[in-house]
Design a protein around this motif. Structure first.
Motif, mmCIF file in Angstrom:
data_model
loop_
_atom_site.group_PDB
_atom_site.id
_atom_site.type_symbol
_atom_site.label_atom_id
_atom_site.label_comp_id
_atom_site.label_asym_id
_atom_site.label_seq_id
_atom_site.Cartn_x
_atom_site.Cartn_y
_atom_site.Cartn_z
ATOM 1 N N PRO A 86 14.380 0.407 1.262
ATOM 2 C CA PRO A 86 13.972 0.733 -0.098
ATOM 3 C C PRO A 86 12.452 0.671 -0.243
ATOM 4 O O PRO A 86 11.785 -0.129 0.405
ATOM 5 C CB PRO A 86 14.655 -0.335 -0.962
ATOM 6 C CG PRO A 86 14.943 -1.445 -0.037
ATOM 7 C CD PRO A 86 15.131 -0.846 1.319
ATOM 8 N N GLY A 87 11.930 1.522 -1.101
ATOM 9 C CA GLY A 87 10.491 1.544 -1.346
ATOM 10 C C GLY A 87 10.034 0.317 -2.116
ATOM 11 O O GLY A 87 10.840 -0.381 -2.741
ATOM 12 N N PRO A 88 8.749 0.042 -2.069
ATOM 13 C CA PRO A 88 8.217 -1.118 -2.796
ATOM 14 C C PRO A 88 8.248 -0.878 -4.299
ATOM 15 O O PRO A 88 8.303 0.259 -4.762
ATOM 16 C CB PRO A 88 6.785 -1.226 -2.280
ATOM 17 C CG PRO A 88 6.439 0.150 -1.855
ATOM 18 C CD PRO A 88 7.716 0.766 -1.361
ATOM 19 N N ASP A 89 8.210 -1.967 -5.040
ATOM 20 C CA ASP A 89 8.142 -1.864 -6.501
ATOM 21 C C ASP A 89 6.808 -1.256 -6.908
ATOM 22 O O ASP A 89 5.813 -1.357 -6.195
ATOM 23 C CB ASP A 89 8.289 -3.241 -7.149
ATOM 24 C CG ASP A 89 9.683 -3.808 -6.955
ATOM 25 O OD1 ASP A 89 10.618 -3.017 -6.734
ATOM 26 O OD2 ASP A 89 9.819 -5.042 -7.013
ATOM 27 N N SER A 90 6.805 -0.651 -8.055
ATOM 28 C CA SER A 90 5.583 -0.044 -8.566
ATOM 29 C C SER A 90 4.568 -1.126 -8.912
ATOM 30 O O SER A 90 4.891 -2.126 -9.539
ATOM 31 C CB SER A 90 5.885 0.773 -9.818
ATOM 32 O OG SER A 90 4.702 1.270 -10.376
ATOM 33 N N LEU A 91 3.345 -0.917 -8.491
ATOM 34 C CA LEU A 91 2.260 -1.842 -8.801
ATOM 35 C C LEU A 91 1.228 -1.147 -9.681
ATOM 36 O O LEU A 91 0.044 -1.429 -9.605
ATOM 37 C CB LEU A 91 1.596 -2.326 -7.511
ATOM 38 C CG LEU A 91 2.481 -3.113 -6.573
ATOM 39 C CD1 LEU A 91 1.736 -3.412 -5.279
ATOM 40 C CD2 LEU A 91 2.941 -4.394 -7.220
ATOM 41 N N ARG A 92 1.691 -0.228 -10.494
ATOM 42 C CA ARG A 92 0.788 0.593 -11.287
ATOM 43 C C ARG A 92 -0.116 -0.269 -12.171
ATOM 44 O O ARG A 92 0.342 -1.144 -12.888
ATOM 45 C CB ARG A 92 1.579 1.553 -12.152
ATOM 46 C CG ARG A 92 0.650 2.432 -12.972
ATOM 47 C CD ARG A 92 1.108 3.802 -13.202
ATOM 48 N NE ARG A 92 1.456 4.478 -11.973
ATOM 49 C CZ ARG A 92 2.281 5.501 -11.942
ATOM 50 N NH1 ARG A 92 2.847 5.918 -13.041
ATOM 51 N NH2 ARG A 92 2.554 6.107 -10.819
ATOM 52 N N LEU A 109 -6.170 5.568 -8.573
ATOM 53 C CA LEU A 109 -5.790 5.232 -7.207
ATOM 54 C C LEU A 109 -4.442 4.521 -7.160
ATOM 55 O O LEU A 109 -3.653 4.724 -6.244
ATOM 56 C CB LEU A 109 -6.872 4.378 -6.550
ATOM 57 C CG LEU A 109 -8.161 5.118 -6.218
ATOM 58 C CD1 LEU A 109 -9.223 4.131 -5.729
ATOM 59 C CD2 LEU A 109 -7.917 6.194 -5.189
ATOM 60 N N SER A 110 -4.165 3.687 -8.153
ATOM 61 C CA SER A 110 -2.889 2.996 -8.214
ATOM 62 C C SER A 110 -1.739 3.992 -8.365
ATOM 63 O O SER A 110 -0.699 3.863 -7.706
ATOM 64 C CB SER A 110 -2.890 2.013 -9.386
ATOM 65 O OG SER A 110 -1.626 1.446 -9.572
ATOM 66 N N ALA A 142 2.749 6.855 -5.543
ATOM 67 C CA ALA A 142 3.430 8.089 -5.176
ATOM 68 C C ALA A 142 3.429 8.311 -3.668
ATOM 69 O O ALA A 142 4.223 9.094 -3.157
ATOM 70 C CB ALA A 142 2.761 9.272 -5.864
ATOM 71 N N TYR A 143 2.577 7.651 -2.935
ATOM 72 C CA TYR A 143 2.425 7.885 -1.498
ATOM 73 C C TYR A 143 3.703 7.655 -0.699
ATOM 74 O O TYR A 143 4.067 8.517 0.091
ATOM 75 C CB TYR A 143 1.281 7.027 -0.960
ATOM 76 C CG TYR A 143 1.025 7.224 0.498
ATOM 77 C CD1 TYR A 143 0.425 8.379 0.957
ATOM 78 C CD2 TYR A 143 1.382 6.255 1.428
ATOM 79 C CE1 TYR A 143 0.179 8.577 2.308
ATOM 80 C CE2 TYR A 143 1.143 6.446 2.780
ATOM 81 C CZ TYR A 143 0.543 7.601 3.206
ATOM 82 O OH TYR A 143 0.324 7.789 4.535
ATOM 83 N N ALA A 193 6.213 10.520 -0.685
ATOM 84 C CA ALA A 193 5.857 11.763 -0.016
ATOM 85 C C ALA A 193 6.546 11.869 1.348
ATOM 86 O O ALA A 193 6.811 12.959 1.830
ATOM 87 C CB ALA A 193 4.360 11.872 0.145
ATOM 88 N N PHE A 194 6.839 10.743 1.977
ATOM 89 C CA PHE A 194 7.434 10.743 3.291
ATOM 90 C C PHE A 194 8.903 10.316 3.288
ATOM 91 O O PHE A 194 9.498 10.148 4.341
ATOM 92 C CB PHE A 194 6.625 9.829 4.220
ATOM 93 C CG PHE A 194 5.235 10.317 4.423
ATOM 94 C CD1 PHE A 194 4.974 11.389 5.246
ATOM 95 C CD2 PHE A 194 4.184 9.703 3.772
ATOM 96 C CE1 PHE A 194 3.686 11.845 5.435
ATOM 97 C CE2 PHE A 194 2.895 10.145 3.961
ATOM 98 C CZ PHE A 194 2.630 11.219 4.787
ATOM 99 N N ALA A 195 9.461 10.121 2.114
ATOM 100 C CA ALA A 195 10.849 9.693 2.020
ATOM 101 C C ALA A 195 11.776 10.848 2.411
ATOM 102 O O ALA A 195 11.563 11.999 2.024
ATOM 103 C CB ALA A 195 11.170 9.219 0.601
ATOM 104 N N SER A 196 12.763 10.527 3.193
ATOM 105 C CA SER A 196 13.747 11.540 3.546
ATOM 106 C C SER A 196 15.138 10.960 3.314
ATOM 107 O O SER A 196 15.426 9.830 3.675
ATOM 108 C CB SER A 196 13.585 11.964 5.005
ATOM 109 O OG SER A 196 13.754 10.852 5.844
ATOM 110 N N ASP A 197 15.968 11.730 2.705
ATOM 111 C CA ASP A 197 17.335 11.243 2.385
ATOM 112 C C ASP A 197 18.306 11.580 3.487
ATOM 113 O O ASP A 197 18.221 12.445 4.247
ATOM 114 C CB ASP A 197 17.815 11.845 1.087
ATOM 115 C CG ASP A 197 17.018 11.281 -0.098
ATOM 116 O OD1 ASP A 197 16.585 10.124 -0.009
ATOM 117 O OD2 ASP A 197 16.837 12.006 -1.072
#
Length: 68
Positions: A4-10, A54-55, A60-61, A64-68
């Motif tokens: 799983p991706g990291p939590d948003s740190l916006r 930048l946040s 979003a970075y 960009a590389f996530a593949s299902d």
């Protein structure tokens, strides 16, 4: 198995500027907080805008590389 991706740190520039305003007031810094044309405050606003931008890009970075 997908990690799983990291939590948003916006970061929000308004929250950052409020934090700076509180800290500068506590330190007694000579920045005029009531004058939006003060060069020091203008630089702080630009830095907060850049941190927010930048946040958002860094959040979003991973997508960009996530593949299902």
């Amino acid at each position: 198995m997908r990690v799983p991706g990291p939590d948003s740190l916006r970061l929000d520039r308004h929250e950052l500027l409020e934090l700076v305003r509180e800290r500068l007031t506590a330190w007694g810094a000579p920045v005029r907080l009531d004058d939006p044309t003060d060069p020091a405050w203008m630089l702080l606003e630009e830095a907060a805008w850049m941190a927010e931008t930048l946040s958002a890009r860094m959040d979003a970075y991973p997508d960009a590389f996530a593949s299902d």
